[in-house]
Design a protein around this motif. Structure first.
Motif, PDB file in Angstrom:
ATOM      1  N   ASP A 102      -8.669  -6.235  -5.817  1.00  0.00           N
ATOM      2  CA  ASP A 102      -7.983  -5.255  -6.678  1.00  0.00           C
ATOM      3  C   ASP A 102      -6.513  -5.122  -6.320  1.00  0.00           C
ATOM      4  O   ASP A 102      -5.813  -4.269  -6.872  1.00  0.00           O
ATOM      5  CB  ASP A 102      -8.633  -3.862  -6.533  1.00  0.00           C
ATOM      6  N   GLY A 103      -6.039  -5.884  -5.358  1.00  0.00           N
ATOM      7  CA  GLY A 103      -4.666  -5.706  -4.881  1.00  0.00           C
ATOM      8  C   GLY A 103      -4.611  -4.569  -3.870  1.00  0.00           C
ATOM      9  O   GLY A 103      -5.639  -4.017  -3.465  1.00  0.00           O
ATOM     10  N   ILE A 104      -3.408  -4.211  -3.492  1.00  0.00           N
ATOM     11  CA  ILE A 104      -3.243  -3.221  -2.420  1.00  0.00           C
ATOM     12  C   ILE A 104      -3.171  -1.792  -2.960  1.00  0.00           C
ATOM     13  O   ILE A 104      -3.628  -0.849  -2.315  1.00  0.00           O
ATOM     14  CB  ILE A 104      -1.980  -3.534  -1.579  1.00  0.00           C
ATOM     15  N   LYS A 105      -2.635  -1.618  -4.151  1.00  0.00           N
ATOM     16  CA  LYS A 105      -2.416  -0.248  -4.643  1.00  0.00           C
ATOM     17  C   LYS A 105      -3.710   0.579  -4.713  1.00  0.00           C
ATOM     18  O   LYS A 105      -3.733   1.718  -4.220  1.00  0.00           O
ATOM     19  CB  LYS A 105      -1.708  -0.293  -6.007  1.00  0.00           C
ATOM     20  N   PRO A 106      -4.789   0.047  -5.300  1.00  0.00           N
ATOM     21  CA  PRO A 106      -6.026   0.843  -5.350  1.00  0.00           C
ATOM     22  C   PRO A 106      -6.545   1.189  -3.947  1.00  0.00           C
ATOM     23  O   PRO A 106      -7.153   2.243  -3.740  1.00  0.00           O
ATOM     24  CB  PRO A 106      -7.016  -0.062  -6.082  1.00  0.00           C
ATOM     25  N   LEU A 107      -6.282   0.289  -3.003  1.00  0.00           N
ATOM     26  CA  LEU A 107      -6.704   0.548  -1.624  1.00  0.00           C
ATOM     27  C   LEU A 107      -5.897   1.718  -1.041  1.00  0.00           C
ATOM     28  O   LEU A 107      -6.453   2.606  -0.375  1.00  0.00           O
ATOM     29  CB  LEU A 107      -6.483  -0.729  -0.814  1.00  0.00           C
ATOM     30  N   ALA A 108      -4.601   1.708  -1.306  1.00  0.00           N
ATOM     31  CA  ALA A 108      -3.760   2.827  -0.845  1.00  0.00           C
ATOM     32  C   ALA A 108      -4.246   4.126  -1.485  1.00  0.00           C
ATOM     33  O   ALA A 108      -4.362   5.160  -0.806  1.00  0.00           O
ATOM     34  CB  ALA A 108      -2.297   2.571  -1.202  1.00  0.00           C
ATOM     35  N   ASP A 109      -4.566   4.077  -2.771  1.00  0.00           N
ATOM     36  CA  ASP A 109      -5.067   5.282  -3.456  1.00  0.00           C
ATOM     37  C   ASP A 109      -6.358   5.767  -2.796  1.00  0.00           C
ATOM     38  O   ASP A 109      -6.564   6.969  -2.600  1.00  0.00           O
ATOM     39  CB  ASP A 109      -5.331   4.990  -4.946  1.00  0.00           C
ATOM     40  N   TYR A 110      -7.220   4.814  -2.484  1.00  0.00           N
ATOM     41  CA  TYR A 110      -8.511   5.147  -1.845  1.00  0.00           C
ATOM     42  C   TYR A 110      -8.262   5.893  -0.527  1.00  0.00           C
ATOM     43  O   TYR A 110      -8.891   6.919  -0.245  1.00  0.00           O
ATOM     44  CB  TYR A 110      -9.266   3.835  -1.595  1.00  0.00           C
TER      45      TYR A 110
END
Ligand code: GLA
Length: 397
Positions: A102-110
């Motif tokens: 999913d890329g990095i952004k969704p991980l940061a959001d998580y």
């Protein structure tokens, strides 16, 4: 003061060499990350090397919430090397879709939804240490990319740096990223990782918030002992928002004894070092978790004075250390790196403790309290460290 002036002059000098389009961005109000106390968190490198992926980071974050590490103060979840594709796309770094679908952004959001922050890894050279694209000459586009993903922390390495080895070159390369991060508009902590090569403690205050002082830690007693010997004398260079970084924790990775891991944690707390856990946090033993979340040690590390313990004495490598704390207490540690038990001691009047009619002395390993005495003494096992929190008493004892 001198330190700060040197850093500011270096920053201005480096900015003067920036291309026009970047210099134009100086109209943007720069944002600086504030890190009053040493960062606490996790990094995957010590336990997993290049085997990092989205699942590991999410599961680690979940584990940190569930096992009490977040409540204890651990905040950053940091991705190390090997997260990107081997080539840039349209000039930008891109996360490897096989590892981060999913890329990095969704991980940061998580992570942000769980009160955590995301760290990432870059390199002040043409390639990272594992051979992925570096940021030299791409500072602003990479800083902007990370900012757009919601990254909160950058560990910035030093491989393939094309350097002439001069301090000016190190200052230039690291200041370029520092400026780019500020101009990204997002507060991002800058963790310099140049292994102490250009003595960053003499110039990096104001460039980043922490800087590695040594080569890489390994999960061995020899490595730990060598790193402590290098980092402990650097106390005068550290302060709030400017921390010596003797590297990430190996606590729980299995290569040292319980005594050595306790020394690791105590000495990192005394040295106001970042507490970046490096074990598999999804599978901690109760004793490792207890050590990583030890409230007495974390309170010393995170004390808001932000000072690193000074070395009061060094007797053949056996150190007596003194860390002033914000409530007037001091943490005193006896570190014994030798292979035999040692009887160690210090007169309280030889420490920085305020003169008082008496003192309350608490052993942070046993929780035992002892009465005031002019001399604090302990028998310290081989490779062990005793640590005490001492409170000056106001009234008669
Ligand atoms: C260098 C750093 C390490 C780690 C590796 C990754 O050696 O000092 O902490 O980030 O690179 O390749």
């Amino acid at each position: 003061m001198l330190r700060k002036t040197v850093a500011v002059v270096a920053a201005v000098a480096a900015l003067a060499t920036l291309p026009l389009q970047i210099a134009a961005r100086l109209a943007v109000t720069p944002v600086e990350a504030v890190v009053a106390t040493p960062p606490m968190g996790y990094n995957d490198w010590n336990a997993f090397g290049c085997d990092v992926d989205d699942r590991l980071i999410r599961e680690t974050a979940d584990a940190m919430v569930a096992n009490g590490m977040v409540a204890a103060g651990y905040e950053y979840v940091n991705i190390d090397d090997c997260w990107s594709l081997p080539e840039r796309r349209d000039g930008r770094l891109v996360a490897d879709p096989a590892k981060f679908p999913d890329g990095i952004k969704p991980l940061a959001d998580y992570l942000h939804r769980r009160g955590l922050k995301l760290g990432i890894y870059g390199d002040a050279g043409t390639l990272t240490c594992a051979g992925y694209p570096g940021s030299l000459g791409h500072e602003q586009v990479d800083a902007d990319t990370w900012a757009s993903w919601g990254v909160d922390y950058l560990k910035y390495d030093n491989c393939h740096n094309s350097s002439d080895g001069s301090r000016a070159d190190f200052v230039r390369r690291y200041t370029a990223m520092s400026s780019a991060l500020r101009l990204s508009g997002r507060p991002i902590v800058l963790s310099l990782c140049e292994w102490g090569q250009s003595q960053p403690w003499t110039w990096a205050s104001g460039v980043g918030q922490l800087w590695r002082t040594t080569g890489d830690i390994a999960d061995t007693w020899d490595s730990l002992r060598s790193i402590i010997a290098q980092n402990a004398p650097l106390s005068r260079y550290a302060g709030p928002g400017a921390f010596n970084d003797p590297d990430m924790l190996e606590v729980g990775n299995g290569g040292m004894t319980d005594t050595e891991y306790r020394t690791h944690m105590i000495m990192w707390a005394m040295m106001a070092a970042p507490l970046i856990a490096g074990a598999d946090l999804r599978a901690l033993t109760p004793s490792t978790l207890a050590l990583l979340t030890d409230p007495g040690l974390i309170a010393i590390d995170q004390d808001r004075l932000g000072l690193q313990a000074t070395v009061l004495s060094d007797t053949g490598g056996r150190l007596v250390l003194d860390k002033p704390l914000s409530d007037g207490d001091h943490a005193i540690a006896f570190y014994n790196p030798t292979d035999t038990a040692a009887s160690m001691g210090v007169r309280l009047t030889a420490t920085g403790l305020a003169a008082a009619p008496g003192y309350r002395i608490r052993d942070l390993t046993t929780a035992a309290e002892s009465p005031a005495t002019p001399t604090l003494e302990a028998t310290v096992p081989p490779h062990g460290t005793a640590v005490f929190r001492i409170t000056p008493l106001k009234g008669p004892t």
